[in-house]
Scaffold this motif. Structure first.
Motif, short mmCIF file in Angstrom:
data_model
loop_
_atom_site.label_atom_id
_atom_site.label_comp_id
_atom_site.label_asym_id
_atom_site.label_seq_id
_atom_site.Cartn_x
_atom_site.Cartn_y
_atom_site.Cartn_z
N SER A 195 0.83 -1.21 0.00
CA SER A 195 0.00 0.00 0.00
C SER A 195 0.86 1.25 0.00
O SER A 195 0.55 2.24 -0.68
N PHE A 196 1.98 1.21 0.74
CA PHE A 196 2.87 2.36 0.78
C PHE A 196 3.51 2.60 -0.58
O PHE A 196 3.65 3.74 -1.04
N ALA A 197 3.86 1.50 -1.26
CA ALA A 197 4.45 1.62 -2.60
C ALA A 197 3.45 2.24 -3.57
O ALA A 197 3.82 3.06 -4.43
N LYS A 198 2.16 1.89 -3.43
CA LYS A 198 1.13 2.46 -4.28
C LYS A 198 1.00 3.96 -4.03
O LYS A 198 0.78 4.75 -4.96
N GLU A 199 1.13 4.36 -2.77
CA GLU A 199 1.06 5.78 -2.43
C GLU A 199 2.23 6.54 -3.05
O GLU A 199 2.06 7.66 -3.56
N LEU A 200 3.42 5.93 -3.01
CA LEU A 200 4.59 6.56 -3.63
C LEU A 200 4.39 6.72 -5.14
O LEU A 200 4.76 7.73 -5.72
N LEU A 201 3.79 5.70 -5.75
CA LEU A 201 3.52 5.76 -7.17
C LEU A 201 2.59 6.91 -7.52
O LEU A 201 2.80 7.64 -8.50
N GLU A 202 1.57 7.12 -6.71
CA GLU A 202 0.61 8.21 -6.94
C GLU A 202 1.32 9.56 -6.82
O GLU A 202 0.98 10.50 -7.55
N GLU A 203 2.30 9.66 -5.94
CA GLU A 203 3.04 10.90 -5.81
C GLU A 203 3.87 11.19 -7.07
O GLU A 203 3.95 12.34 -7.54
N TYR A 204 4.47 10.14 -7.66
CA TYR A 204 5.23 10.30 -8.90
C TYR A 204 4.32 10.74 -10.04
O TYR A 204 4.71 11.50 -10.91
N GLU A 205 3.10 10.21 -10.06
CA GLU A 205 2.16 10.55 -11.13
C GLU A 205 1.66 11.97 -11.02
O GLU A 205 1.28 12.59 -11.97
#
Length: 205
Positions: A195-205
């Motif tokens: 879930s944390f990795a998904k949050e990081l991905l959203e920040e990159y997007e």
């Protein structure tokens, strides 16, 4: 022994039959050819044809087919059949097609015929005999599986956005996609940090 027919005969056969228009939709990789290099086109372990490059040649590789077969065309033809084709360099790069062919299925036994570049080319029952629109002497074979993998009877629409990337970048993206699929199949979505990795991905997007 496979029957051989002349270039004139294969042209007469093609133009006497009904063909349909198809559009290439799969990207390819291509580079400028080295003068005098020999490119052998191999489909499923069988030599389809070969060609010798000159100073006005491009080596094209179908990267989505099982055989990843290569062939040679002129720089002029390449520029007319691929987006940004005039920007070809010595390095492998990815290009999007804009070319089209008229094609008919071959229902006869296997024959060899002289291809437009002067070398023999073999065609088997079920393959497709293809011609370039407005170029009546450019008649050649595309193997059945490779034809359906790279051509469609529907043209690409203007909304199909494309980009050009290097071979290295393309291979890295494919490898990353395959690895992600393997991770998901192994249950990585149950990992505490997923879930944390998904949050990081959203920040990159």
């Amino acid at each position: 022994m496979t029957t051989q027919i002349s270039k004139t005969e294969i042209q007469q056969i093609f133009h006497s039959q009904t063909s349909n228009r198809f559009y290439k939709f799969r990207e390819v990789q291509a580079r400028k050819a080295i003068p005098c290099e020999v490119v052998v086109t191999v489909i499923n372990g069988e030599i389809e044809t070969k060609n010798v490059a000159d100073q006005d040649s491009v080596v094209v590789m179908n990267i989505t087919t099982k055989s990843r077969e290569q062939h040679i065309i002129s720089t002029t033809k390449f520029a007319s059949r691929y987006q940004n084709g005039e920007n070809i360099t010595e390095d492998w790069s990815t290009f999007q097609p804009i070319g089209e062919v008229d094609a008919m299925e071959w229902f006869e036994d296997s024959v060899e015929f002289e291809a437009p570049w002067g070398e023999l080319m073999i065609i088997h029952k079920g393959d497709f005999l293809c011609g370039i629109p407005d170029s009546p002497t450019d008649i050649y074979r595309i193997a059945r599986a490779e034809f359906f993998d790279t051509y469609s009877n529907q043209p690409k629409t203007s909304s199909d956005e494309t980009i050009t990337i290097s071979v290295k970048e393309y291979d890295e993206l494919v490898e990353s996609s395959i690895f992600l699929t393997c991770l998901e199949n192994a249950g990585v979505d149950n990992w505490s940090g997923y879930s944390f990795a998904k949050e990081l991905l959203e920040e990159y997007e």
